[in-house]
Design a protein around this motif. Structure first.
Motif, PDB file in Angstrom:
ATOM      1  N   TRP A 194     -31.409  28.404  -4.564  1.00 43.28           N
ATOM      2  CA  TRP A 194     -31.426  28.059  -3.130  1.00 43.28           C
ATOM      3  C   TRP A 194     -32.382  26.903  -2.866  1.00 43.28           C
ATOM      4  O   TRP A 194     -32.054  25.974  -2.125  1.00 43.28           O
ATOM      5  CB  TRP A 194     -31.839  29.282  -2.315  1.00 43.28           C
ATOM      6  CG  TRP A 194     -32.045  28.944  -0.875  1.00 43.28           C
ATOM      7  CD1 TRP A 194     -31.076  28.746   0.081  1.00 43.28           C
ATOM      8  CD2 TRP A 194     -33.300  28.720  -0.218  1.00 43.28           C
ATOM      9  NE1 TRP A 194     -31.652  28.421   1.287  1.00 43.28           N
ATOM     10  CE2 TRP A 194     -33.014  28.389   1.138  1.00 43.28           C
ATOM     11  CE3 TRP A 194     -34.619  28.769  -0.631  1.00 43.28           C
ATOM     12  CZ2 TRP A 194     -34.012  28.116   2.052  1.00 43.28           C
ATOM     13  CZ3 TRP A 194     -35.611  28.502   0.285  1.00 43.28           C
ATOM     14  CH2 TRP A 194     -35.312  28.173   1.609  1.00 43.28           C
ATOM     15  N   MET A 195     -33.565  26.946  -3.452  1.00 40.46           N
ATOM     16  CA  MET A 195     -34.531  25.860  -3.274  1.00 40.46           C
ATOM     17  C   MET A 195     -33.981  24.543  -3.810  1.00 40.46           C
ATOM     18  O   MET A 195     -34.079  23.491  -3.149  1.00 40.46           O
ATOM     19  CB  MET A 195     -35.846  26.197  -3.984  1.00 40.46           C
ATOM     20  CG  MET A 195     -36.654  27.302  -3.341  1.00 40.46           C
ATOM     21  SD  MET A 195     -38.193  27.599  -4.264  1.00 40.46           S
ATOM     22  CE  MET A 195     -38.871  28.987  -3.359  1.00 40.46           C
ATOM     23  N   LYS A 196     -33.407  24.586  -4.989  1.00 38.14           N
ATOM     24  CA  LYS A 196     -32.893  23.352  -5.606  1.00 38.14           C
ATOM     25  C   LYS A 196     -31.746  22.770  -4.795  1.00 38.14           C
ATOM     26  O   LYS A 196     -31.670  21.543  -4.611  1.00 38.14           O
ATOM     27  CB  LYS A 196     -32.448  23.630  -7.040  1.00 38.14           C
ATOM     28  CG  LYS A 196     -33.599  23.871  -8.007  1.00 38.14           C
ATOM     29  CD  LYS A 196     -33.092  24.051  -9.430  1.00 38.14           C
ATOM     30  CE  LYS A 196     -34.258  24.182 -10.411  1.00 38.14           C
ATOM     31  NZ  LYS A 196     -33.778  24.343 -11.806  1.00 38.14           N
ATOM     32  N   ASP A 197     -30.846  23.620  -4.304  1.00 46.68           N
ATOM     33  CA  ASP A 197     -29.722  23.137  -3.492  1.00 46.68           C
ATOM     34  C   ASP A 197     -30.221  22.525  -2.184  1.00 46.68           C
ATOM     35  O   ASP A 197     -29.719  21.475  -1.744  1.00 46.68           O
ATOM     36  CB  ASP A 197     -28.753  24.273  -3.196  1.00 46.68           C
ATOM     37  CG  ASP A 197     -27.986  24.713  -4.431  1.00 46.68           C
ATOM     38  OD1 ASP A 197     -27.970  23.952  -5.409  1.00 46.68           O
ATOM     39  OD2 ASP A 197     -27.418  25.839  -4.420  1.00 46.68           O
ATOM     40  N   THR A 198     -31.204  23.176  -1.556  1.00 43.96           N
ATOM     41  CA  THR A 198     -31.750  22.647  -0.304  1.00 43.96           C
ATOM     42  C   THR A 198     -32.437  21.301  -0.529  1.00 43.96           C
ATOM     43  O   THR A 198     -32.236  20.350   0.233  1.00 43.96           O
ATOM     44  CB  THR A 198     -32.758  23.648   0.296  1.00 43.96           C
ATOM     45  OG1 THR A 198     -32.118  24.912   0.496  1.00 43.96           O
ATOM     46  CG2 THR A 198     -33.298  23.135   1.631  1.00 43.96           C
ATOM     47  N   THR A 199     -33.219  21.212  -1.586  1.00 39.91           N
ATOM     48  CA  THR A 199     -33.917  19.963  -1.882  1.00 39.91           C
ATOM     49  C   THR A 199     -32.930  18.857  -2.229  1.00 39.91           C
ATOM     50  O   THR A 199     -33.138  17.693  -1.867  1.00 39.91           O
ATOM     51  CB  THR A 199     -34.893  20.166  -3.051  1.00 39.91           C
ATOM     52  OG1 THR A 199     -35.773  21.256  -2.742  1.00 39.91           O
ATOM     53  CG2 THR A 199     -35.724  18.923  -3.294  1.00 39.91           C
ATOM     54  N   LYS A 200     -31.842  19.216  -2.907  1.00 42.22           N
ATOM     55  CA  LYS A 200     -30.836  18.215  -3.264  1.00 42.22           C
ATOM     56  C   LYS A 200     -30.192  17.622  -2.000  1.00 42.22           C
ATOM     57  O   LYS A 200     -29.931  16.414  -1.940  1.00 42.22           O
ATOM     58  CB  LYS A 200     -29.764  18.851  -4.151  1.00 42.22           C
ATOM     59  CG  LYS A 200     -28.788  17.857  -4.760  1.00 42.22           C
ATOM     60  CD  LYS A 200     -27.805  18.550  -5.689  1.00 42.22           C
ATOM     61  CE  LYS A 200     -28.522  19.149  -6.871  1.00 42.22           C
ATOM     62  NZ  LYS A 200     -27.556  19.757  -7.839  1.00 42.22           N
ATOM     63  N   GLU A 201     -29.960  18.462  -0.997  1.00 38.16           N
ATOM     64  CA  GLU A 201     -29.401  17.960   0.262  1.00 38.16           C
ATOM     65  C   GLU A 201     -30.396  17.027   0.960  1.00 38.16           C
ATOM     66  O   GLU A 201     -30.000  16.000   1.528  1.00 38.16           O
ATOM     67  CB  GLU A 201     -29.046  19.130   1.176  1.00 38.16           C
ATOM     68  CG  GLU A 201     -27.872  19.954   0.693  1.00 38.16           C
ATOM     69  CD  GLU A 201     -26.600  19.136   0.562  1.00 38.16           C
ATOM     70  OE1 GLU A 201     -26.312  18.336   1.481  1.00 38.16           O
ATOM     71  OE2 GLU A 201     -25.907  19.273  -0.459  1.00 38.16           O
TER      72      GLU A 201
END
Length: 264
Positions: free
Chosen positions: A228-235
């Motif tokens: 979840w953290m990685k996906d949010t940061t990628k956005e």
């Protein structure tokens, strides 16, 4: 001191190249500032070798353009540093130092607060804090651009673009800000996965589940939080790359000349 019509050979294609292009404009001023600082310190040492006298106030004659470029670069740099922190948090969360891991294992059985669930909770809450910081640093950067270029003829287009980019970020982070605001002002941050981890630790302490069952569940929950953290940061990184491309076209001419904030 920055020179007018400073050119950059870098092609602005994302956030990093935009930051590099701004740095290329700011670099001459930064180097001169460091040279002046070294010369001033040398003169102070020659004036008072013992270091007993209080140093006089240094008077720097900073040009308006140089000061604004300095502020613009550092303001954008604050955003990229915040993004770097968001990228680092899931890595830290998944890699517990050995002394902390040993202490966490002992804490479960002794009922102490410094357990594995506390480690994960700490990093999840810090991630929410950093998201809030990211949004506010972006807002401060756009405000600085609007004020710095208020006398330029292309201000309406710049303001329109900044408003749109800021609006997209605000819309995308509305839920995060609401969760973070409630966590800070009302109650502690609550999350189903974190609560279940804490419940599993309680059951383990009562010998209701095996240590392997607890470890498997913990690793699964920790992995979900990491994704979840990685996906949010990628956005957020995609959004910041869009900022770099759009502002690169507005702040740099087609020939690579930087458009200074001061009026023509």
């Amino acid at each position: 001191m920055a020179k007018k019509n400073k050119r950059t050979t870098a092609r602005v294609t994302n956030s990093k190249t935009f930051e590099g292009a701004i740095w290329a404009v700011f670099q001459p001023y930064a180097l001169k500032l460091m040279d002046d600082e070294h010369a001033w310190r040398k003169a102070m040492r020659e004036r008072d070798p013992t270091g007993r006298l209080p140093p006089p106030v240094q008077n720097r004659n900073v040009r308006g353009d140089d000061l604004l470029i300095h502020r613009i670069f550092l303001a954008y740099r604050e955003i990229t540093l915040s993004l770097d922190t968001l990228n680092n948090i899931p890595f830290y969360m998944r890699h517990m130092p050995l002394p902390v891991l040993r202490k966490a294992k002992s804490a479960i059985w002794r009922g102490l607060p410094d357990s594995r669930s506390a480690w994960v909770r700490y990093h999840v809450e810090n991630y929410f804090h950093e998201l809030y910081i990211f949004q506010n640093r972006a807002k401060a950067f756009f405000t600085l651009l609007r004020k710095s270029y208020r006398k330029q003829p292309y201000l309406p287009e710049l303001k329109k673009r900044c408003d749109a980019l800021e609006g997209d970020l605000k819309t995308g982070m509305a839920g995060v800000v609401r969760v973070r605001g409630g966590h800070v002002h009302d109650t502690r941050f609550d999350d189903v996965d974190l609560r279940i981890i804490e419940s599993q630790e309680f059951l383990l302490r009562l010998n209701k589940i095996s240590e392997r069952e607890y470890r498997d569940f913990f690793q699964e929950a920790q992995t979900m939080k990491t994704f979840w953290m990685k996906d949010t940061t990628k956005e957020l990184e995609k959004w910041l790359n869009e900022v770099g491309v759009i502002l690169g076209k507005l702040l740099f001419s087609e020939t690579g000349e930087f458009r200074f904030p001061s009026p023509p």
